[in-house]
Design a protein around this motif. Structure first.
Motif, short mmCIF file in Angstrom:
data_model
loop_
_atom_site.label_atom_id
_atom_site.label_comp_id
_atom_site.label_asym_id
_atom_site.label_seq_id
_atom_site.Cartn_x
_atom_site.Cartn_y
_atom_site.Cartn_z
N THR A 26 -4.12 -1.70 -9.78
CA THR A 26 -3.82 -1.77 -8.66
C THR A 26 -2.54 -0.77 -8.48
OG1 THR A 26 -2.16 -3.75 -9.03
CG2 THR A 26 -4.18 -4.13 -8.36
N PHE A 27 -2.24 -0.46 -7.44
CA PHE A 27 -1.31 0.80 -6.89
C PHE A 27 -0.96 0.76 -5.61
CE2 PHE A 27 -5.35 3.00 -6.79
CZ PHE A 27 -5.43 3.74 -5.61
N GLU A 28 0.22 1.29 -5.31
CA GLU A 28 0.76 1.19 -3.93
C GLU A 28 0.58 2.55 -3.34
OE1 GLU A 28 4.91 -0.03 -3.79
OE2 GLU A 28 4.27 -1.47 -5.19
N LEU A 29 0.20 2.66 -2.09
CA LEU A 29 0.16 3.91 -1.25
C LEU A 29 0.64 3.41 0.10
CD1 LEU A 29 -0.65 6.79 -1.30
CD2 LEU A 29 -2.96 6.21 -0.62
N THR A 48 8.36 10.37 -4.95
CA THR A 48 9.64 9.57 -5.35
C THR A 48 9.65 9.36 -6.73
OG1 THR A 48 8.58 7.37 -5.37
CG2 THR A 48 9.13 8.16 -3.05
N SER A 49 10.87 8.31 -7.35
CA SER A 49 10.71 8.40 -8.83
C SER A 49 9.58 7.43 -9.43
CB SER A 49 12.12 7.60 -9.16
OG SER A 49 12.11 6.24 -8.65
N ARG A 50 8.85 6.79 -8.49
CA ARG A 50 7.83 6.14 -8.94
C ARG A 50 6.38 6.67 -8.79
NH1 ARG A 50 7.75 0.28 -6.92
NH2 ARG A 50 6.36 -0.03 -8.58
N THR A 51 6.31 7.81 -8.15
CA THR A 51 5.12 8.37 -7.97
C THR A 51 4.41 8.87 -9.11
OG1 THR A 51 6.11 9.36 -5.80
CG2 THR A 51 4.09 10.25 -6.62
N CYS A 52 3.28 8.94 -9.16
CA CYS A 52 2.63 9.25 -10.44
C CYS A 52 1.00 9.68 -10.17
CB CYS A 52 2.41 8.05 -11.57
SG CYS A 52 1.80 6.85 -11.20
N PHE A 53 0.45 10.27 -10.99
CA PHE A 53 -0.87 10.44 -11.13
C PHE A 53 -1.75 9.40 -11.84
CE2 PHE A 53 1.09 14.84 -11.69
CZ PHE A 53 0.85 15.27 -10.25
N VAL A 54 -2.70 8.98 -11.37
CA VAL A 54 -3.75 8.20 -12.14
C VAL A 54 -4.96 9.14 -12.24
CG1 VAL A 54 -5.22 6.13 -11.88
CG2 VAL A 54 -2.91 5.86 -10.93
N ILE A 55 -5.13 9.18 -13.46
CA ILE A 55 -6.40 9.96 -13.80
C ILE A 55 -7.58 9.22 -14.07
CG2 ILE A 55 -7.12 11.95 -15.57
CD1 ILE A 55 -4.42 12.59 -14.15
N VAL A 108 -0.56 8.39 -6.40
CA VAL A 108 0.13 7.12 -5.78
C VAL A 108 1.36 7.20 -5.67
CG1 VAL A 108 -2.46 6.38 -6.72
CG2 VAL A 108 -0.30 6.00 -8.02
N ASP A 109 1.99 6.30 -4.75
CA ASP A 109 3.43 6.04 -4.76
C ASP A 109 3.94 5.15 -5.99
OD1 ASP A 109 3.52 7.28 -2.10
OD2 ASP A 109 3.09 5.34 -1.01
N ALA A 110 3.05 4.37 -6.25
CA ALA A 110 3.56 3.44 -7.70
C ALA A 110 2.44 2.85 -8.39
CB ALA A 110 4.64 2.54 -7.06
N VAL A 111 2.12 2.54 -9.41
CA VAL A 111 1.37 1.69 -10.12
C VAL A 111 1.95 0.40 -10.28
CG1 VAL A 111 0.16 1.51 -12.18
CG2 VAL A 111 -0.09 3.89 -11.29
N SER A 112 0.92 -0.51 -9.99
CA SER A 112 1.45 -1.72 -10.02
C SER A 112 1.15 -2.67 -11.38
CB SER A 112 1.34 -2.85 -8.95
OG SER A 112 1.79 -2.14 -7.55
N GLU A 113 0.05 -3.16 -11.56
CA GLU A 113 -0.62 -3.83 -12.88
C GLU A 113 -1.82 -3.80 -12.62
OE1 GLU A 113 0.35 -7.98 -12.48
OE2 GLU A 113 0.39 -7.73 -10.14
#
Length: 174
Positions: free
Chosen positions: A21-24, A83-90, A106-111
């Protein structure tokens, strides 16, 4: 080169499936963990001319050029703000006989969550900026809902063509 996406599709299994799960924006999304290769910190993206606006360019992943799709542009027409939580999901896609990595911003990965089939409702065509055909369904959680992405549909033919062109060597004109 043919490019296809392996996704759970309309699988009818009774055991729970795992989703990352991730936030956008203000929404929570998920992709099947079988498609996820890794999660990496947001870093420099090299622009590539003549790509669709939602393909931001390529990143260097251990010496390999990996194309990056901005889901914010794809879904809402707005670039994802770093932001500091933005990342790449490969994620991995099937290209001919090889599996190729593609990054999504994605804005942030959750779990990672397990969601049973009976807790997945068909996708609806309201209440979200995401087209219903981009969704496998809506997962019911104790804390609310999560939109389950059909990554194969998110990467439309326009994107598939652009990704194939990034992966194909260009002929020499010398």
């Amino acid at each position: 080169m043919a490019l296809s996406i392996e996704s759970p599709g309309n699988a009818t299994v009774s055991s729970p499936s795992q989703y990352l799960t991730f936030e956008l924006g203000d929404e929570m999304f998920a992709v099947g963990t079988l498609n996820v290769r890794e999660i990496i910190e947001y870093g420099p993206i090299t622009s590539v001319p003549l790509l669709p606006p939602s393909i931001r360019g390529v990143i260097n992943l251990r010496g390999a050029a990996v194309p990056v799709l901005d889901l914010g542009v794809r879904f809402r027409g707005e670039r994802t703000v770093q932001t500091s939580r933005t990342c790449f999901v490969i994620i991995e896609v099937q290209a001919s006989t090889l599996r190729k990595p593609v990054g999504i911003i994605v804005d942030a990965v959750s779990e990672v969550l397990e969601i049973a089939e009976q807790d997945i409702e068909p996708s609806l065509n309201f209440g979200t900026d995401v087209r219903a055909d981009f969704l496998l369904g809506i997962g019911k959680l104790e804390s609310g809902f999560v939109l389950l992405l059909d990554i194969g549909r998110v990467l439309s033919l326009e994107h598939v063509d652009a990704l194939v062109n990034l992966e194909s060597p260009q002929p020499s004109t010398a």
